[in-house]
Design a protein around this motif. Structure first.
Motif, mmCIF file in Angstrom:
data_model
loop_
_atom_site.group_PDB
_atom_site.id
_atom_site.type_symbol
_atom_site.label_atom_id
_atom_site.label_comp_id
_atom_site.label_asym_id
_atom_site.label_seq_id
_atom_site.Cartn_x
_atom_site.Cartn_y
_atom_site.Cartn_z
ATOM 1 N N ASP A 91 33.703 -55.936 39.195
ATOM 2 C CA ASP A 91 34.942 -56.347 40.019
ATOM 3 C C ASP A 91 34.740 -55.991 41.408
ATOM 4 O O ASP A 91 34.890 -56.823 42.343
ATOM 5 N N GLU A 97 35.334 -63.938 44.908
ATOM 6 C CA GLU A 97 36.506 -64.500 43.779
ATOM 7 C C GLU A 97 36.938 -63.407 43.052
ATOM 8 O O GLU A 97 35.792 -62.740 42.560
ATOM 9 N N TYR A 100 38.542 -61.542 37.487
ATOM 10 C CA TYR A 100 39.352 -62.054 36.316
ATOM 11 C C TYR A 100 39.600 -63.587 36.700
ATOM 12 O O TYR A 100 40.477 -64.120 35.658
ATOM 13 N N ARG A 101 39.347 -64.299 37.607
ATOM 14 C CA ARG A 101 39.480 -65.488 37.822
ATOM 15 C C ARG A 101 38.611 -66.460 37.751
ATOM 16 O O ARG A 101 38.627 -67.648 37.883
ATOM 17 N N ARG A 102 37.493 -65.686 37.315
ATOM 18 C CA ARG A 102 36.022 -66.444 37.270
ATOM 19 C C ARG A 102 35.729 -66.559 35.848
ATOM 20 O O ARG A 102 34.702 -67.136 35.582
ATOM 21 N N GLN A 105 38.373 -67.792 29.316
ATOM 22 C CA GLN A 105 39.276 -67.333 28.565
ATOM 23 C C GLN A 105 39.070 -66.747 27.118
ATOM 24 O O GLN A 105 39.591 -66.020 26.627
ATOM 25 N N LYS A 303 45.684 -62.928 35.468
ATOM 26 C CA LYS A 303 44.643 -63.273 36.692
ATOM 27 C C LYS A 303 44.973 -62.838 37.932
ATOM 28 O O LYS A 303 45.166 -63.812 38.849
ATOM 29 N N ALA A 305 45.100 -61.572 41.760
ATOM 30 C CA ALA A 305 44.251 -62.126 42.856
ATOM 31 C C ALA A 305 44.423 -60.888 44.086
ATOM 32 O O ALA A 305 43.550 -60.760 44.843
#
Length: 335
Positions: A91, A97, A100-102, A105, A303, A305
């Motif tokens: 992380d 970015e 956990y947005r990359r 799922q 997710k 940010a």
């Protein structure tokens, strides 16, 4: 000098594993592509299995030769916690970015199975004694259950993968090699890991005697840290190649394989059911890994940010806090 010698041997084993791990992974990927294995299958199965070889051979050596079962269990469960705390480093390195947005799922499925398998191990450590300790010869009746759960997890991941588009191939090194050459180099790297992993339990026992520490503490923190070096190196390398899903799959897949390692260790341990013969303190590591896997699943669904000063988010802070608590608990018990 006598007190420093075990630490020197420990450092040499860790360096050998750290150097052989990436080589093993590199040619494991070549084998996967030459044999037509699925690309996304590499991180979850092939890389996870390759980077978990130190835990496998350290565990077998611990229970069958060195006779220190606490090091075997501490190594496997401590590695699970180490693998999850590596998400904090990924992380922090993922500056463009939020991590956990990359990621795909589908990792929720693997993490969920990790909760089931590792949680089962923690429960067995606590309740698998006395009337609930059921065994067939010297093997616990729970070990086949762990192996079955691992196979179910692999099949479920395979079925999920077949229903989803395949990610592009990431690792390209050695594509001009023949399959026989790749297998030979893979075996050579594996031999180095086997040798270092076999020697580590003896080194751990020496460190425990020299420092006056419990073998459960040495296995959970020191040996687990050494055998987790390949996962660390491979995950960072994959992230730098923008193969974040391969990095995550390697870490989560290694946790599943580490539970299978415990079932194999139970077969090699001749003095009775393995998980019934070790310190209950190992349940702390098991449940810490369960909580950390749960945090990962929450992060995958939510997710987040928000990042603290552009470095890590609250998910990483939570993972690090659970890891530090479990390490402190192991430290208190070890002293």
């Amino acid at each position: 000098m006598t007190a420093a010698l075990p630490w020197l041997e420990f450092a040499l084993c860790a360096i050998a594993i750290g150097l052989a791990g990436p080589v093993l992974t590199q040619y494991g990927d070549v084998i996967a592509r030459l044999t037509g294995l699925s690309r996304s299958w590499i991180g979850l199965v092939l890389l996870a299995t390759a980077t978990s070889l130190p835990e496998l051979f350290t565990g077998i050596s611990s229970v069958s030769i060195a006779r220190v079962p606490d090091i075997a269990v501490g190594d496997a469960l401590g590695s699970c916690v180490f693998n999850l705390v590596m998400l904090v480093l990924l992380d922090e390195l993922s500056r463009d970015e939020p991590l956990y947005r990359r990621v795909d799922q589908g990792h929720v499925l693997t993490a969920g199975f990790g909760i089931v398998l590792i949680g089962t191990v923690g429960a067995i450590i606590l309740i698998g004694r006395g009337p609930l300790s059921v065994q067939f010869f010297h093997v616990s009746i729970y070990s086949p259950l762990l192996a079955l759960l691992y196979l179910v997890a692999m099949r479920a991941a395979f079925q999920y993968e077949r229903r989803t588009p395949q990610p592009p191939q990431i690792l390209r090194t050695g594509s001009d090699l023949s399959l026989s050459d790749a297998l030979l180099r893979y075996a050579a790297a594996a031999a180095v890991i086997v040798a270092a992993g076999t020697w580590l339990p003896f080194v751990g026992a020496q460190i425990a005697d020299t420092m006056g520490w419990q073998t459960s503490f040495v296995g959970t923190l020191l040996i687990a840290g050494a055998t987790s070096v390949p996962e660390l190196v491979v995950s960072i390398s994959a992230l730098r190649l923008k193969a974040v899903d391969m990095a995550i799959g390697n870490l989560l897949g290694s946790n599943l394989f580490d539970v299978l390692v415990l079932a194999i260790d139970d077969l090699a341990y001749r003095d009775g059911p393995l998980l019934s013969s070790v310190s209950p303190v190992h349940a702390i590591s098991a449940f810490a890994a369960v909580v950390m896997s749960g945090i990962f699943i929450v992060a995958m669904l939510y997710k987040p940010a928000t990042r603290i000063r552009g470095t890590v988010g609250w998910v990483s802070i939570a993972l690090l806090a659970v890891y530090l608590f479990s390490a402190y608990a192991a430290y208190l018990h070890g002293h």
